[in-house]
Design an enzyme around this catalytic site. Structure first.
Site, mmCIF file in Angstrom:
data_model
loop_
_atom_site.group_PDB
_atom_site.id
_atom_site.type_symbol
_atom_site.label_atom_id
_atom_site.label_comp_id
_atom_site.label_asym_id
_atom_site.label_seq_id
_atom_site.Cartn_x
_atom_site.Cartn_y
_atom_site.Cartn_z
ATOM 1 N N CYS A 144 0.821 -1.210 0.000
ATOM 2 C CA CYS A 144 0.000 0.000 0.000
ATOM 3 C C CYS A 144 0.856 1.263 0.000
ATOM 4 C CB CYS A 144 -0.946 0.004 1.211
ATOM 5 S SG CYS A 144 -0.097 -0.008 2.806
ATOM 6 N N GLU A 149 -2.210 1.131 -4.899
ATOM 7 C CA GLU A 149 -1.842 -0.183 -4.377
ATOM 8 C C GLU A 149 -1.051 -0.937 -5.443
ATOM 9 O OE1 GLU A 149 -3.041 -2.590 -0.758
ATOM 10 O OE2 GLU A 149 -3.471 -0.528 -1.364
#
Length: 370
Positions: free
Chosen positions: A326, A360
């Site tokens: 992330c 992401e």
């Protein structure tokens, strides 16, 4: 996206640098990759989780977002999935009735989590002590909201106190490649906030994970989000996570989805290294024969800080690595070490939060010479 708060509430940005094209170009340059898969879905009504402040004025409440030192009143957020938008409007309407006057006093913030089956977890956070009298009113609120069509689990929190009306979790259902998977989402525990993109991430991982006759080690497994579907690719799976609540949820998912080749155990990253390396014995591993595992693959989905040096050097022993990240900055640092022994063979970017700089990443690596 048509939103009157765009660029002011702190949730989204109007900067050109937040377009999908610019984000992908920036991260590709940072990671030194050229080919990649790109996934982008809905530009609104995508977020199934939020945190909101509560502003009190003239015995009425409003919801607020914090942008730096400023608080911005937000009547509605179009990024939230539709059930959450409707629930928050109904919740505010009810609490602004005289009946809930004492119930809403010192209400400081909300945490809200929704599922694709329209179950909702609502946590109310107070700057006062709450007791059993709070529970009585909360039950009435739950009854009213249910009458309006909302299946809501309500939790109250104040310093040192947690009160639960019925239960403190909801069950999510994800559809991946024609199969349905059930997960338990507990209050206060991390879950993927964009359910549709989460399904795409799991799908990508399943389609690109190399089939192996060996076993899988997963670190930072959370509630079993990737573990449950990917377990079909391996003989056995050992999945580790530091959070007790997440491990409980992962075991629930394992039972619900009838997966019999997964063992979930509570270990931090450092403890996992010590256990597998035979450097230390753990009572939590009693009855688990680590020598029976033939690990060929590791799956890692760490927090924003990334893996760190010690974990990266440990992972160099595995033939295949699947890294879900992330934070491209910490990912790039980790890849400097992992790249000493492995090469990147597949890359994907997932636009989990449109209108923000966030992107992401999914990286599949294979050990050189294998």
């Amino acid at each position: 996206m048509a939103c009157e708060y765009l660029g002011s509430c702190g949730g989204c940005s109007v900067l050109e640098e937040c377009s999908l094209e610019s984000k992908v170009a920036s991260v590709k340059q940072l990671l030194g990759v050229s080919e990649c898969d790109i996934f982008s879905l809905e530009q609104d009504s995508f977020r199934a989780r939020c945190e909101l402040g509560v502003f009190h004025k003239d015995d009425k409440i409003s919801f607020v977002m914090r942008n730096g030192r400023q608080f911005v009143c937000v009547e509605n957020c179009p990024n939230l999935i539709k059930p959450l938008q409707k629930l928050l409007a109904a919740f505010k309407r009810e609490l602004n009735r005289d009946f809930f006057k004492s119930f809403k006093q010192k209400l400081f913030a909300l945490e809200v989590l929704g599922t694709q089956d329209n179950a909702i977890l609502l946590t109310l956070i107070y700057h006062k002590k709450i007791d059993d009298s709070w529970l009585e009113v909360a039950r009435e609120l739950k009854r009213i909201l249910k009458k309006d069509g909302f299946e809501v689990e309500i939790i109250g929190r104040s310093r040192g106190v947690k009160l639960v009306v019925a239960k403190d979790y909801v069950v999510e259902r994800l559809e991946v490649l024609g199969k349905s998977y059930q997960y338990r989402y507990d209050e206060g525990v991390f879950t993927q906030p964009n359910p549709k993109m989460n399904e795409k991430m799991i799908e990508w991982a399943l389609q690109n994970m190399l089939q192996s006759e060996g076993d899988l080690l997963e670190m930072y497994c959370g509630c079993g989000n990737f573990t449950i579907p990917l377990s079909q690719k391996f003989q056995k799976v050992l999945a580790t996570e530091i959070s007790k609540t997440s491990i409980k949820a992962a075991k629930f998912a394992c039972e619900q989805n009838r997966r019999e080749n997964i063992t979930f155990v509570r270990l931090s990253g450092k403890e996992c290294i010590e256990a597998i390396g035979g450097m230390r014995e753990f009572r939590r591993l009693e009855g688990i024969n680590l020598d029976s595992y033939h690990f060929t693959t590791a799956l890692i989905d760490p927090p924003r800080a990334g893996l760190g040096v010690e974990v990266c050097y440990f992972l160099q022993r595995f033939c295949i690595l699947l890294y879900i990240s992330c934070n491209p900055i910490s990912l790039a640092k980790d890849l400097e070490i992992l790249g000493q022994t492995h090469e990147i063979i597949k890359v994907a970017f997932f636009d989990q939060f449109p209108h923000t700089p966030h992107l992401e990443s999914g990286i599949l690596l294979q050990k050189r010479g294998v």
